[in-house]
Design a protein around this motif. Structure first.
Motif, PDB file in Angstrom:
ATOM      1  N   PHE A 168      16.888  -6.065  -0.405  1.00 29.63           N
ATOM      2  CA  PHE A 168      16.376  -4.975   0.423  1.00 29.63           C
ATOM      3  C   PHE A 168      15.997  -3.821  -0.494  1.00 29.63           C
ATOM      4  CE2 PHE A 168      16.485  -1.151   2.930  1.00 29.63           C
ATOM      5  CZ  PHE A 168      15.696  -1.527   4.016  1.00 29.63           C
ATOM      6  N   ASN A 169      14.737  -3.389  -0.404  1.00 28.12           N
ATOM      7  CA  ASN A 169      14.212  -2.310  -1.263  1.00 28.12           C
ATOM      8  C   ASN A 169      13.868  -1.096  -0.419  1.00 28.12           C
ATOM      9  OD1 ASN A 169      14.161  -4.504  -3.014  1.00 28.12           O
ATOM     10  ND2 ASN A 169      12.162  -3.978  -3.888  1.00 28.12           N
ATOM     11  N   LEU A 170      14.048   0.085  -0.992  1.00 30.24           N
ATOM     12  CA  LEU A 170      13.483   1.296  -0.409  1.00 30.24           C
ATOM     13  C   LEU A 170      12.909   2.096  -1.579  1.00 30.24           C
ATOM     14  CD1 LEU A 170      13.020   3.060   2.128  1.00 30.24           C
ATOM     15  CD2 LEU A 170      15.263   4.080   1.729  1.00 30.24           C
ATOM     16  N   GLU A 171      11.657   2.566  -1.420  1.00 26.29           N
ATOM     17  CA  GLU A 171      10.946   3.173  -2.552  1.00 26.29           C
ATOM     18  C   GLU A 171      10.808   4.680  -2.357  1.00 26.29           C
ATOM     19  OE1 GLU A 171       7.606   1.095  -3.927  1.00 26.29           O
ATOM     20  OE2 GLU A 171       8.194  -0.827  -3.029  1.00 26.29           O
TER      21      GLU A 171
ATOM     22  N   ARG B 129      17.592  -0.754  -4.581  1.00 28.49           N
ATOM     23  CA  ARG B 129      17.516  -2.164  -4.162  1.00 28.49           C
ATOM     24  C   ARG B 129      18.893  -2.789  -4.148  1.00 28.49           C
ATOM     25  NH1 ARG B 129      14.270  -6.969  -4.444  1.00 28.49           N
ATOM     26  NH2 ARG B 129      14.905  -8.564  -5.945  1.00 28.49           N
ATOM     27  N   SER B 130      19.141  -3.655  -3.150  1.00 28.04           N
ATOM     28  CA  SER B 130      20.331  -4.514  -3.139  1.00 28.04           C
ATOM     29  C   SER B 130      19.874  -5.948  -2.978  1.00 28.04           C
ATOM     30  CB  SER B 130      21.248  -4.178  -1.958  1.00 28.04           C
ATOM     31  OG  SER B 130      21.860  -2.937  -2.143  1.00 28.04           O
ATOM     32  N   LEU B 131      20.429  -6.850  -3.761  1.00 24.47           N
ATOM     33  CA  LEU B 131      20.079  -8.266  -3.608  1.00 24.47           C
ATOM     34  C   LEU B 131      20.742  -8.841  -2.372  1.00 24.47           C
ATOM     35  CD1 LEU B 131      20.303  -9.612  -7.270  1.00 24.47           C
ATOM     36  CD2 LEU B 131      18.242  -9.368  -5.859  1.00 24.47           C
ATOM     37  N   ILE B 132      20.065  -9.770  -1.740  1.00 26.16           N
ATOM     38  CA  ILE B 132      20.662 -10.483  -0.597  1.00 26.16           C
ATOM     39  C   ILE B 132      21.505 -11.633  -1.144  1.00 26.16           C
ATOM     40  CG2 ILE B 132      20.102 -11.953   1.384  1.00 26.16           C
ATOM     41  CD1 ILE B 132      17.655 -10.167   1.852  1.00 26.16           C
TER      42      ILE B 132
ATOM     43  N   GLU C 232       0.822  -1.204   0.000  1.00 23.63           N
ATOM     44  CA  GLU C 232       0.000   0.000   0.000  1.00 23.63           C
ATOM     45  C   GLU C 232       0.857   1.255   0.000  1.00 23.63           C
ATOM     46  OE1 GLU C 232      -1.743  -1.635   3.538  1.00 23.63           O
ATOM     47  OE2 GLU C 232      -3.716  -1.537   2.638  1.00 23.63           O
ATOM     48  N   LYS C 233       2.188   1.110  -0.130  1.00 18.90           N
ATOM     49  CA  LYS C 233       3.120   2.245  -0.099  1.00 18.90           C
ATOM     50  C   LYS C 233       2.910   3.094   1.159  1.00 18.90           C
ATOM     51  CE  LYS C 233       4.464   1.746  -4.647  1.00 18.90           C
ATOM     52  NZ  LYS C 233       4.950   0.350  -4.617  1.00 18.90           N
ATOM     53  N   ASN C 234       2.653   2.405   2.243  1.00 21.43           N
ATOM     54  CA  ASN C 234       2.503   3.157   3.491  1.00 21.43           C
ATOM     55  C   ASN C 234       2.978   2.348   4.687  1.00 21.43           C
ATOM     56  OD1 ASN C 234       0.455   1.331   3.828  1.00 21.43           O
ATOM     57  ND2 ASN C 234      -1.205   2.792   3.561  1.00 21.43           N
ATOM     58  N   ALA C 235       4.063   1.583   4.479  1.00 22.84           N
ATOM     59  CA  ALA C 235       4.539   0.731   5.569  1.00 22.84           C
ATOM     60  C   ALA C 235       6.039   0.518   5.426  1.00 22.84           C
ATOM     61  CB  ALA C 235       3.809  -0.609   5.530  1.00 22.84           C
ATOM     62  N   GLY C 236       6.635  -0.055   6.470  1.00 23.46           N
ATOM     63  CA  GLY C 236       8.052  -0.396   6.442  1.00 23.46           C
ATOM     64  C   GLY C 236       8.912   0.761   6.894  1.00 23.46           C
ATOM     65  N   ILE C 237      10.152   0.817   6.384  1.00 26.97           N
ATOM     66  CA  ILE C 237      11.006   1.958   6.690  1.00 26.97           C
ATOM     67  C   ILE C 237      10.568   3.104   5.782  1.00 26.97           C
ATOM     68  CG2 ILE C 237      13.379   2.833   6.677  1.00 26.97           C
ATOM     69  CD1 ILE C 237      14.273  -0.079   7.262  1.00 26.97           C
ATOM     70  N   GLU C 238      10.305   4.258   6.384  1.00 31.64           N
ATOM     71  CA  GLU C 238       9.765   5.393   5.630  1.00 31.64           C
ATOM     72  C   GLU C 238      10.506   6.667   6.030  1.00 31.64           C
ATOM     73  OE1 GLU C 238       5.309   5.160   4.985  1.00 31.64           O
ATOM     74  OE2 GLU C 238       5.442   4.308   6.986  1.00 31.64           O
ATOM     75  N   ILE C 239      10.560   7.614   5.104  1.00 31.62           N
ATOM     76  CA  ILE C 239      11.202   8.902   5.410  1.00 31.62           C
ATOM     77  C   ILE C 239      10.176  10.019   5.259  1.00 31.62           C
ATOM     78  CG2 ILE C 239      13.026  10.535   4.768  1.00 31.62           C
ATOM     79  CD1 ILE C 239      14.490   8.147   3.425  1.00 31.62           C
ATOM     80  N   ILE C 240      10.052  10.827   6.319  1.00 29.52           N
ATOM     81  CA  ILE C 240       9.321  12.093   6.192  1.00 29.52           C
ATOM     82  C   ILE C 240      10.414  13.142   6.018  1.00 29.52           C
ATOM     83  CG2 ILE C 240       7.609  13.641   7.225  1.00 29.52           C
ATOM     84  CD1 ILE C 240       6.378  11.020   7.524  1.00 29.52           C
ATOM     85  N   HIS C 241      10.489  13.698   4.828  1.00 31.66           N
ATOM     86  CA  HIS C 241      11.615  14.562   4.479  1.00 31.66           C
ATOM     87  C   HIS C 241      11.125  15.997   4.389  1.00 31.66           C
ATOM     88  CE1 HIS C 241      15.634  14.292   2.045  1.00 31.66           C
ATOM     89  NE2 HIS C 241      15.744  14.950   3.174  1.00 31.66           N
ATOM     90  N   HIS C 242      11.554  16.816   5.318  1.00 32.25           N
ATOM     91  CA  HIS C 242      11.099  18.206   5.386  1.00 32.25           C
ATOM     92  C   HIS C 242       9.576  18.291   5.299  1.00 32.25           C
ATOM     93  CE1 HIS C 242      15.398  18.459   4.099  1.00 32.25           C
ATOM     94  NE2 HIS C 242      15.376  19.223   5.162  1.00 32.25           N
TER      95      HIS C 242
ATOM     96  N   THR D  52       8.350  10.944   1.605  1.00 36.21           N
ATOM     97  CA  THR D  52       8.905  10.746   0.254  1.00 36.21           C
ATOM     98  C   THR D  52       9.417   9.334   0.026  1.00 36.21           C
ATOM     99  OG1 THR D  52      11.019  11.556   1.056  1.00 36.21           O
ATOM    100  CG2 THR D  52       9.599  13.152  -0.056  1.00 36.21           C
ATOM    101  N   ALA D  53       9.649   8.567   1.087  1.00 38.90           N
ATOM    102  CA  ALA D  53      10.153   7.204   0.902  1.00 38.90           C
ATOM    103  C   ALA D  53       9.350   6.264   1.772  1.00 38.90           C
ATOM    104  CB  ALA D  53      11.629   7.108   1.261  1.00 38.90           C
ATOM    105  N   THR D  54       9.145   5.050   1.255  1.00 38.34           N
ATOM    106  CA  THR D  54       8.362   4.057   2.001  1.00 38.34           C
ATOM    107  C   THR D  54       8.840   2.670   1.606  1.00 38.34           C
ATOM    108  OG1 THR D  54       6.097   3.482   2.643  1.00 38.34           O
ATOM    109  CG2 THR D  54       6.504   3.726   0.301  1.00 38.34           C
ATOM    110  N   GLY D  55       8.226   1.664   2.217  1.00 42.38           N
ATOM    111  CA  GLY D  55       8.462   0.287   1.784  1.00 42.38           C
ATOM    112  C   GLY D  55       9.879  -0.204   2.003  1.00 42.38           C
TER     113      GLY D  55
END
Ligand SMILES: [Ca+2]
Ligand SMILES: [Ca+2]
Ligand SMILES: [Ca+2]
Length: 845
Positions: free
Chosen positions: A147-150, A253-256, A56-66, A70-73
């Protein structure tokens, strides 16, 4: 002696190390459980994947930038660019440890028996993200788990990246390379469904990276969105998720690695923080403007490190185009709500009709209006444009533009047994009909509306629409005619009067489908929807979601004889029967029968016959007492049916049943809104004793709504997680309208305006109107079926603000694809039409 000195100096060094360590990390784990420094917040699973829509692009490690998310998942994912229905990890053992300034958790993929551990801790100006495995990667996931960050594309459009020093531009539109692979290698999607229509070729698309390297600098030219990521022991790849799905993001993304355990991957992530950053104040007010006699209070949303100014000023724009100071007044502090501080600026004393704006510090708002007729047109876009566009089984034209052709003429097939559909529909082990699974049910390709940004017919929301439109017709005589609707030729033309009130034509259109359900099936059904996930995410003309040809099992898939086809794409009818649905459809049809009586008498008669049939078949059934919760829901729809049937037929058996159900339901939730709004609607038909007895409940209700004013500075019920709360706010205002109408000494008109002001811009996060094309500045990006064009449908009302735990409310205006924030639905549209007309009645008094 020597050893003592040694000890002293050792602890001295330790102190220096600890304090030095603390000093050189900017991000701190705060009391809310996320990493924080002014300008940057890093959430680590404060929000988790929920529900069946998965990504849902609203979970995981996320950044609230200023101030902007702007980043999720940030998660271990199994695809280069995960889509909405791809598998997501569940979270176990999340530990927030302030002592070590670390958040640790375990991610689990049950389908692959695959666990990984994630640890996030601040370092320098960013955080270190580490991935640990206790067992080597399962064979099936080698080359797939990573590992992905969107990153949200809209924040990076027209900006650059540097990957190991090599420059590139973030693409405005997806056009990077893809390859094909055998479906046998594909990682599962939700419940075995597939988002991809491979036309029977057993293959799927694999997006290729745009760029790769060890270090990526994203938007180094823009301090507000500059993010640096270093893979400490792996490669980074940059992907564009939009090749597979228009709602995809940019993915790093980086592959494991295979055959490794322990710490298998580590990233250094550094979102740039602008020194001493403070979020700019947001001055919130009604974009529609204000009636001269109503309260006019702007709410000012402030960064928690901001100091409120002493005063704000209201300017009037004169007929000469000059800005004249009209009022300077104190800014009064309200206090803290979630993450911001709030203050209020009251300019109620200004009553002169005209064009105004507010100046707070060196910030001026856009203009808005004060005038006796600010509300007169606010519902026109919803009735003139929004509802016509949503009309199913019709071609809808507007001037030179055709919104869509006449779709779903191949409706519909009996849904098979024991089926869990991806949009929430379910079939049990019986059909509750005379039809065999996948047999064509005739007569359903008529009437109805697309429920939302998707294209299904949801019977429950049709009920709400019918009740609200009938109410608006009966109470306010809404007879606007700006739409041409011809059922015989399935043609709708917007902005073209045809001599018939649009509201009656819409009631007719909704009733046609509900009646058809009852006549052809025997009872209303939960809904009618496409069977395949690769159809469901359809973006474009509804007429192409199916082939519009009846399914013919004698033909091969994609084969057609011109009249039928072998493609199993006809919509399915989810037919399980429930008393709640029977009663609620009965109520809606009893109401529609009244509105249609002088407009389409044959249909009105069919509506009433169907309404009575549903009532009789259910009320003659023996009562069961072993499902109290279900009974309560059934009770409220039975109450609605009883009331509507009573108003239509005046038969006493219905009013008797209504009051029998009503009073206990009011006593069950004192101060609540549910039963109360039915009770208020019943007043004109129930006599004076009824009204007197209801009074105490209204007093309790008033106490409960006053509590909102202590909870938040807007004084309205703000929810929620999953779906924004605008529908609740509109219903709150509608209930207050009725309460004011019958008990003006208890509930004053400001309780109605509060709800409207909120919908029109006086709400957290931004100050835009949540109704597209209503107000000076309104939603221009919505989750309508045209969302891939970053566009809107005029008159659509969005759900509004979504709460990201623990303290971040959001409604994005540069990204349409969050349904919980931006998806127009039909029920809220009809409620809005009712409320708008109610307010016009209110101000005309
Ligand atoms: Ca739906
Ligand atoms: Ca008309
Ligand atoms: Ca078909």
């Amino acid at each position: 002696m020597k050893s003592i000195i040694k000890k002293i100096s050792a602890s001295f060094v330790l102190i220096i190390l600890i304090s030095g360590y603390a000093l050189c990390q900017k991000l701190q784990l705060n009391d809310q459980g996320y990493f924080e420094t002014p300008g940057v917040n890093v959430f680590v699973y404060s929000n988790q994947y929920t529900g069946m829509f998965n990504d849902e692009k609203n979970a995981g490690i996320e950044i609230i930038h200023h101030g902007v998310r702007t980043a999720t998942g940030g998660a271990v994912r199994l695809q280069n660019t995960s889509e909405q229905w791809d598998l997501v990890p569940t979270v176990a053992d999340r530990k927030v440890d302030k002592a070590t300034n670390t958040i640790d958790l375990t991610l689990k993929y049950k389908d692959y028996d695959f666990d990984s551990r994630i640890s996030v801790t601040p370092k320098d100006n960013g955080v270190i993200i580490s991935v640990f495995l206790d067992k080597p990667l399962p064979e099936k996931l080698v080359g797939r788990a990573g590992f992905n960050l969107e990153f949200i594309p809209s924040a990076y459009f027209k900006k650059t990246y540097l990957i190991d020093g090599k420059p590139g531009l973030f693409p405005l539109y997806p056009a990077s390379s893809t390859t094909m692979d055998s479906k046998n290698n594909k990682v599962l999607q939700y419940a075995g469904h597939s988002t991809f229509d491979d036309r029977g070729r057993n293959e799927y698309i694999v997006p290729e990276p745009i760029a790769s390297g060890k270090t990526i600098l994203m938007a180094p030219e823009d301090p507000g969105n500059f993010v640096k990521i270093q893979a400490l022991d792996a490669d980074l790849m940059l992907f564009d998720g939009r090749n597979l799905a228009q709602n995809g993001w940019f993915i790093v993304r980086s592959l494991i690695p295979a055959n490794k355990t322990g710490k298998v991957l580590q990233w250094y992530l550094e979102p740039n923080a602008i020194p001493n950053w403070k979020r700019a104040p947001v001055v919130q007010f009604s974009q529609v403007g204000y009636h001269p006699n109503q309260e006019k209070i702007a709410v000012i949303e402030l960064d928690k490190n901001d100091t409120p100014l002493k005063s704000a000023t209201l300017f009037q724009v004169t007929t000469e185009g000059k800005n004249v100071e009209k009022l300077t007044a104190d800014v009064k502090q309200w206090g803290k709500y979630l993450r911001y501080n709030y203050a209020k600026f009251d300019f109620s004393s200004v009553k002169g009709p005209g064009v105004y704006f507010i100046k707070y510090g060196n910030q001026s708002t856009n203009t808005f209006i004060i005038s006796p007729d600010v509300y007169s047109d606010i519902w026109h876009p919803t009735m003139d444009v929004w509802f016509p566009v949503q009309m199913d089984h019709m071609m809808v034209n507007e001037a030179y533009r055709t919104w869509h052709g006449a779709p779903y003429l191949d409706d519909a097939l009996q849904a098979p047994l024991n089926h869990q559909h991806f949009d929430g529909y379910r079939m049990s082990d019986v059909t509750d009909t005379k039809y065999k699974p996948l047999e064509h049910i005739p007569g359903l390709n008529v009437g109805g509306w697309f429920d939302a940004g998707d294209f299904d017919i949801q019977t429950g929301s049709h009920v709400t629409v019918l009740l609200n439109l009938v109410d608006a017709w009966e109470k306010f005589g809404v007879n606007r005619d700006e739409t041409f609707i011809d059922q015989a030729t399935r043609y709708v033309d917007i902005h073209r009067p045809d001599g018939k009130p649009d509201i009656l034509q819409q009631i007719e259109h909704g009733a046609l489908n509900l009646v058809a359900q009852i006549e052809n099936i025997g009872h209303p059904v939960r809904g009618i929807i496409v069977p395949n996930l690769h159809q469901y995410h359809h973006l474009g003309d509804a007429i192409t979601e199916t082939d519009n040809l009846l399914y013919n099992p004698a033909l091969k898939p994609y084969e057609s004889d011109g009249k039928s086809s072998g493609t199993l794409d006809d919509r399915w009818v989810f037919t399980n029967r429930s008393p709640m649905l029977d009663y609620s459809a009965s109520g809606a049809l009893a109401a529609a029968a009244r509105a249609l009586n002088n407009f389409n008498k044959p249909l009105a008669d069919r509506c009433l016959a169907a309404a009575k049939k549903m009532w009789d078949e259910n009320s003659n059934k023996p009562q069961s007492n072993n499902q109290p919760a279900g009974m309560m829901f059934a009770g409220s729809s039975e109450m609605s049916a009883a009331l509507q049937l009573f108003i239509t037929t005046k038969e006493e058996k219905y009013s008797k049943r209504f009051t029998e159900l009503l009073w206990p339901s009011l006593d069950r939730s004192p101060g609540g809104r549910g039963g109360l709004s039915s009770a208020l609607q019943a007043i004109p038909y129930m006599g004076n004793d009824f009204r007197t007895r209801l009074r105490d409940y209204i007093i309790k209700y008033k106490e409960s709504i006053d509590a909102y004013g202590k909870e938040n500075p807007y004084g309205v019920p703000i929810t929620s997680r999953g779906w924004g709360g605008n529908s609740g706010v509109i219903n709150f205002a509608i209930t207050n309208y009725y309460a004011n109408k019958y008990y003006p000494d208890i509930v004053n008109t400001e309780y109605v305006f509060k709800g409207l002001n909120y919908i029109f811009g006086c709400h957290p996060y931004s100050n835009i109107s949540f109704v597209s094309a209503v107000g000076t500045v309104s939603k221009e990006i919505g989750y309508g079926n045209n969302r891939a064009d970053f566009s809107f449908i005029a008159g659509g009302v969005v759900p509004g603000l979504l709460l990201f735990q623990p303290d971040f409310l959001e409604n994005k205006e540069d990204w349409p694809f969050f349904w919980g924030e931006n998806e127009y639905v039909i029920d809220i549209g009809a409620q809005y039409v009712f409320l708008s007309n109610a307010v016009n009645e209110l101000v005309s008094k």
